[in-house]
Design a protein around this motif. Structure first.
Motif, PDB file in Angstrom:
ATOM      1  N   MET A   1       0.969  -1.167   0.105  1.00  0.00           N
ATOM      2  CA  MET A   1      -0.017  -0.048   0.090  1.00  0.00           C
ATOM      3  C   MET A   1       0.783   1.138  -0.045  1.00  0.00           C
ATOM      4  O   MET A   1       1.857   1.388   0.763  1.00  0.00           O
ATOM      5  N   PHE A   2       0.503   2.225  -0.694  1.00  0.00           N
ATOM      6  CA  PHE A   2       1.353   3.452  -0.995  1.00  0.00           C
ATOM      7  C   PHE A   2       0.542   4.377  -0.314  1.00  0.00           C
ATOM      8  O   PHE A   2      -0.671   4.590  -0.408  1.00  0.00           O
ATOM      9  N   LEU A   3       1.342   5.177   0.480  1.00  0.00           N
ATOM     10  CA  LEU A   3       0.568   6.358   1.400  1.00  0.00           C
ATOM     11  C   LEU A   3       1.268   7.550   1.165  1.00  0.00           C
ATOM     12  O   LEU A   3       2.700   7.635   1.277  1.00  0.00           O
ATOM     13  N   SER A   4       0.662   8.585   0.698  1.00  0.00           N
ATOM     14  CA  SER A   4       1.159   9.942   0.575  1.00  0.00           C
ATOM     15  C   SER A   4       0.530  10.756   1.351  1.00  0.00           C
ATOM     16  O   SER A   4      -0.770  11.114   1.367  1.00  0.00           O
ATOM     17  N   LEU A   5       1.206  11.686   2.196  1.00  0.00           N
ATOM     18  CA  LEU A   5       0.726  12.525   3.059  1.00  0.00           C
ATOM     19  C   LEU A   5       0.478  14.033   2.266  1.00  0.00           C
ATOM     20  O   LEU A   5       1.429  14.223   1.620  1.00  0.00           O
ATOM     21  N   TYR A   6      -0.638  14.456   2.545  1.00  0.00           N
ATOM     22  CA  TYR A   6      -1.201  15.761   1.761  1.00  0.00           C
ATOM     23  C   TYR A   6      -0.904  16.803   2.883  1.00  0.00           C
ATOM     24  O   TYR A   6      -1.490  16.697   3.878  1.00  0.00           O
ATOM     25  N   ASP A   7       0.024  17.897   2.785  1.00  0.00           N
ATOM     26  CA  ASP A   7      -0.168  19.187   3.482  1.00  0.00           C
ATOM     27  C   ASP A   7      -0.545  20.094   3.083  1.00  0.00           C
ATOM     28  O   ASP A   7       0.078  20.880   2.031  1.00  0.00           O
ATOM     29  N   PRO A   8      -2.002  20.743   3.042  1.00  0.00           N
ATOM     30  CA  PRO A   8      -2.463  21.932   2.415  1.00  0.00           C
ATOM     31  C   PRO A   8      -1.844  23.092   2.716  1.00  0.00           C
ATOM     32  O   PRO A   8      -1.736  23.967   1.591  1.00  0.00           O
ATOM     33  N   TYR A   9      -1.265  23.305   3.941  1.00  0.00           N
ATOM     34  CA  TYR A   9      -0.500  24.688   4.252  1.00  0.00           C
ATOM     35  C   TYR A   9       0.774  24.610   3.367  1.00  0.00           C
ATOM     36  O   TYR A   9       1.064  25.981   2.905  1.00  0.00           O
ATOM     37  N   VAL A  10       1.285  23.777   3.111  1.00  0.00           N
ATOM     38  CA  VAL A  10       2.548  23.732   2.422  1.00  0.00           C
ATOM     39  C   VAL A  10       2.368  24.026   0.931  1.00  0.00           C
ATOM     40  O   VAL A  10       3.209  24.837   0.207  1.00  0.00           O
ATOM     41  N   VAL A  11       1.396  23.418   0.504  1.00  0.00           N
ATOM     42  CA  VAL A  11       0.908  23.422  -1.059  1.00  0.00           C
ATOM     43  C   VAL A  11       0.572  24.923  -1.100  1.00  0.00           C
ATOM     44  O   VAL A  11       0.758  25.402  -2.245  1.00  0.00           O
ATOM     45  N   GLN A  12      -0.409  25.317  -0.283  1.00  0.00           N
ATOM     46  CA  GLN A  12      -0.744  26.559  -0.414  1.00  0.00           C
ATOM     47  C   GLN A  12       0.232  27.879  -0.488  1.00  0.00           C
ATOM     48  O   GLN A  12       0.329  28.765  -1.210  1.00  0.00           O
ATOM     49  N   THR A  13       1.140  27.548   0.461  1.00  0.00           N
ATOM     50  CA  THR A  13       2.356  28.401   0.580  1.00  0.00           C
ATOM     51  C   THR A  13       3.249  28.587  -0.619  1.00  0.00           C
ATOM     52  O   THR A  13       3.609  29.376  -1.365  1.00  0.00           O
ATOM     53  N   LEU A  14       3.370  27.239  -1.390  1.00  0.00           N
ATOM     54  CA  LEU A  14       4.297  27.112  -2.676  1.00  0.00           C
ATOM     55  C   LEU A  14       3.309  27.777  -3.604  1.00  0.00           C
ATOM     56  O   LEU A  14       4.042  28.439  -4.506  1.00  0.00           O
ATOM     57  N   GLN A  15       2.291  27.738  -3.648  1.00  0.00           N
ATOM     58  CA  GLN A  15       1.480  27.908  -4.681  1.00  0.00           C
ATOM     59  C   GLN A  15       1.415  29.726  -4.810  1.00  0.00           C
ATOM     60  O   GLN A  15       1.398  30.320  -5.665  1.00  0.00           O
ATOM     61  N   SER A  16       1.828  30.305  -3.596  1.00  0.00           N
ATOM     62  CA  SER A  16       1.756  31.743  -3.340  1.00  0.00           C
ATOM     63  C   SER A  16       3.119  32.322  -4.053  1.00  0.00           C
ATOM     64  O   SER A  16       3.136  33.590  -4.428  1.00  0.00           O
ATOM     65  N   VAL A  17       3.999  31.419  -4.292  1.00  0.00           N
ATOM     66  CA  VAL A  17       5.306  32.059  -4.833  1.00  0.00           C
ATOM     67  C   VAL A  17       5.526  31.216  -6.416  1.00  0.00           C
ATOM     68  O   VAL A  17       6.445  31.178  -6.895  1.00  0.00           O
ATOM     69  N   SER A  18       4.281  30.560  -6.919  1.00  0.00           N
ATOM     70  CA  SER A  18       4.340  30.033  -7.995  1.00  0.00           C
ATOM     71  C   SER A  18       4.854  30.991  -9.086  1.00  0.00           C
ATOM     72  O   SER A  18       4.176  31.921  -9.189  1.00  0.00           O
ATOM     73  N   THR A  36       7.361  26.384 -11.532  1.00  0.00           N
ATOM     74  CA  THR A  36       6.485  26.479 -12.576  1.00  0.00           C
ATOM     75  C   THR A  36       5.210  25.626 -12.421  1.00  0.00           C
ATOM     76  O   THR A  36       4.191  26.064 -12.969  1.00  0.00           O
ATOM     77  N   ASN A  37       5.252  24.844 -11.443  1.00  0.00           N
ATOM     78  CA  ASN A  37       3.786  24.026 -11.243  1.00  0.00           C
ATOM     79  C   ASN A  37       4.107  23.555  -9.622  1.00  0.00           C
ATOM     80  O   ASN A  37       5.333  23.009  -9.038  1.00  0.00           O
ATOM     81  N   VAL A  38       2.863  23.543  -8.882  1.00  0.00           N
ATOM     82  CA  VAL A  38       2.453  23.065  -7.641  1.00  0.00           C
ATOM     83  C   VAL A  38       1.358  21.886  -7.883  1.00  0.00           C
ATOM     84  O   VAL A  38       0.315  22.501  -8.118  1.00  0.00           O
ATOM     85  N   MET A  39       1.706  20.918  -7.210  1.00  0.00           N
ATOM     86  CA  MET A  39       0.897  19.725  -7.201  1.00  0.00           C
ATOM     87  C   MET A  39       0.669  19.317  -5.752  1.00  0.00           C
ATOM     88  O   MET A  39       1.616  19.681  -4.938  1.00  0.00           O
ATOM     89  N   PRO A  40      -0.222  18.599  -5.394  1.00  0.00           N
ATOM     90  CA  PRO A  40      -0.026  18.255  -3.972  1.00  0.00           C
ATOM     91  C   PRO A  40       0.907  17.285  -3.384  1.00  0.00           C
ATOM     92  O   PRO A  40       1.147  17.277  -2.329  1.00  0.00           O
ATOM     93  N   ASP A  41       1.414  16.691  -4.367  1.00  0.00           N
ATOM     94  CA  ASP A  41       2.472  15.641  -3.658  1.00  0.00           C
ATOM     95  C   ASP A  41       3.992  16.145  -4.475  1.00  0.00           C
ATOM     96  O   ASP A  41       4.943  15.608  -4.195  1.00  0.00           O
ATOM     97  N   HIS A  42       4.059  16.840  -5.441  1.00  0.00           N
ATOM     98  CA  HIS A  42       5.298  17.602  -6.021  1.00  0.00           C
ATOM     99  C   HIS A  42       4.942  18.812  -6.686  1.00  0.00           C
ATOM    100  O   HIS A  42       4.056  19.381  -6.750  1.00  0.00           O
ATOM    101  N   ILE A  43       6.467  19.295  -6.585  1.00  0.00           N
ATOM    102  CA  ILE A  43       6.698  20.608  -7.444  1.00  0.00           C
ATOM    103  C   ILE A  43       7.572  20.519  -8.630  1.00  0.00           C
ATOM    104  O   ILE A  43       8.276  19.657  -8.844  1.00  0.00           O
TER     105      ILE A  43
END
Length: 68
Positions: A1-18, A36-43
């Protein structure tokens, strides 16, 4: 089983400097370029036309820079 944690605060912060130039420190070194791109699991950071796909779980810190 693959488990990937999603941290919406990190994603939102990264999107602010996209679209900006950033330096990203990862567990394997640093990458400098344009965010150039921000996704829930990678940039995507582009440096000299080469995209670097970085897992968010591998990021230690990020800061905006003045150059790409």
């Amino acid at each position: 089983m693959f488990l990937s944690l999603y941290d919406p605060y990190v994603v939102q912060t990264l999107q602010s400097v996209s679209g900006s130039s950033v330096t990203v420190q990862t567990t394997h070194g640093s990458v400098r370029g344009k965010l150039t791109n921000v996704m829930p699991d990678h940039i995507v950071v582009e440096n000299s036309g080469t995209p670097f796909f970085i897992r968010i779980q591998q990021i230690i810190w990020v800061f905006p820079t003045n150059e790409a």
